[in-house]
Design an enzyme around this catalytic site. Structure first.
Site, PDB file in Angstrom:
ATOM      1  CG  ASP A  57       0.361   1.123  -4.591  1.00  0.00           C
ATOM      2  OD1 ASP A  57       0.750   0.837  -3.439  1.00  0.00           O
ATOM      3  OD2 ASP A  57      -0.513   1.974  -4.825  1.00  0.00           O
ATOM      4  CE  LYS A  81      -3.184   2.791  -7.382  1.00  0.00           C
ATOM      5  NZ  LYS A  81      -1.735   3.040  -7.182  1.00  0.00           N
ATOM      6  CE  LYS A  97      -3.439   4.495  -4.149  1.00  0.00           C
ATOM      7  NZ  LYS A  97      -1.970   4.287  -4.038  1.00  0.00           N
TER       8      LYS A  97
END
Length: 320
Positions: free
Chosen positions: A152, A220, A256
């Protein structure tokens, strides 16, 4: 349908070309976006569908601990909870992943001991992203070498907001390359935009396209470390972006939302957004995740209530 980025090859050849493309995207109708997100959030579902939605949401959680006080013991406990979220009911699904800092990847990997739970690691000087490129790439490479299944990363919001779009694109592309292991396999890459710092919905749409063009496996919303994190509106906008991207390229990208999603009611609202915007193709943890820590406990309490008819309360679930 095309299945490559060939049609966009010229877009990333120069900063000016990328700028023309991004600023040529349709402007976002903020009022319409927020109204649609709010309307979808009012949908109600039946009890049987709620049970399915709760289990689906549990299976989509990246169970997260990203604190300076994280210890190996805490990471091992979180990993055990990811595998058996409710020790009194082994039918409870596992979570999708455990998300930790790079130095805790090996600990999480060992604790999971082959369970079907991914280890995700933040990288690239999370959460601020304020570091030189070699440092960011080393951060990523260390996490991948330690066994991370997913990375991430955070974009450099300063570069993006200053209009240095190609620099942002090249950062993501370089991190994507750093995710590749010597054997040719690769960690999946989630690109965090920190939507709360991007100021406008148009910027969120532009960042989404930069991430997708650069090879993100997921886009995300947030780090969870700022005041405004995932919202129904910014998540809806990103879902529309991945839908449009697949329509034009044949390439599917995950989404996400992270930060601020704490209750079962919240989670179900986001699942409705997914179903109504991109459809069943995204209703699995391969394509949709929740970045959360406290959400799991509320889902477990609601799950217990549905199965027993009694509300157990927070004392009946572990404190993360």
């Amino acid at each position: 349908m095309p299945t490559t980025l060939t049609a966009f090859a010229d877009v990333t050849t120069s900063d000016s070309a990328l700028r023309r493309f991004l600023h040529g995207l349709p402007g976002v109708d903020a009022v319409g976006l927020e109204a649609r997100a709010a309307a979808l959030g009012t949908r109600s579902i039946k009890t049987t569908a709620k049970a399915y939605a709760i289990d689906l949401a549990i299976s989509m959680i990246d169970l997260t601990t990203l604190e300076g006080a994280d210890t190996p013991g805490k990471v091992r406990a979180l990993s055990a909870k990811a595998v058996h979220p409710d020790p009194t009911d082994r039918s409870t699904p596992m979570t999708a992943a455990v998300c930790v800092y790079p130095d805790m990847v090996a600990t999480a990997k060992a604790a999971l001991n082959g369970a079907d739970v991914k280890v995700a690691s933040v990288a690239t000087a999370f959460p601020a992203g304020r570091a030189a490129l070699p440092v960011k790439l080393a951060d990523t490479a260390d996490a991948v070498a330690a066994g991370a299944d997913e990375i991430d990363m955070v974009i450099d919001r300063g570069a993006f907001l200053a209009g240095r779009y190609l620099e942002t694109y090249e950062l993501i592309k370089a991190v994507k390359e750093a995710c590749v292991r010597p054997d040719g396999t690769a960690a999946r890459l989630k690109v965090i935009f920190e939507t709360g710092e991007l100021s406008t919905y148009d910027n969120i749409r532009r960042a989404s396209w930069i991430g997708m063009l650069a090879g993100a496996d997921f886009i995300k919303t947030s780090t969870g470390k700022v005041g405004v994190n995932a919202t129904p509106a910014n998540t809806l906008l990103m879902l529309e972006a991945v839908r449009d991207f697949r329509a034009q390229t044949g390439i599917q990208i995950g989404v996400k939302p992270a930060g601020g999603i704490r209750t079962t009611k919240d989670a179900i609202k986001f699942l409705v957004l997914v179903n109504e915007t991109v459809g069943e193709d995204w209703l699995s943890n391969h394509w949709f995740r929740f970045g959360a820590s406290s959400l799991l406990n509320d889902l477990l309490m609601q799950r217990q209530k549905l199965s027993t008819g009694r509300y157990s309360g927070p004392d009946y679930v572990t404190v993360d």
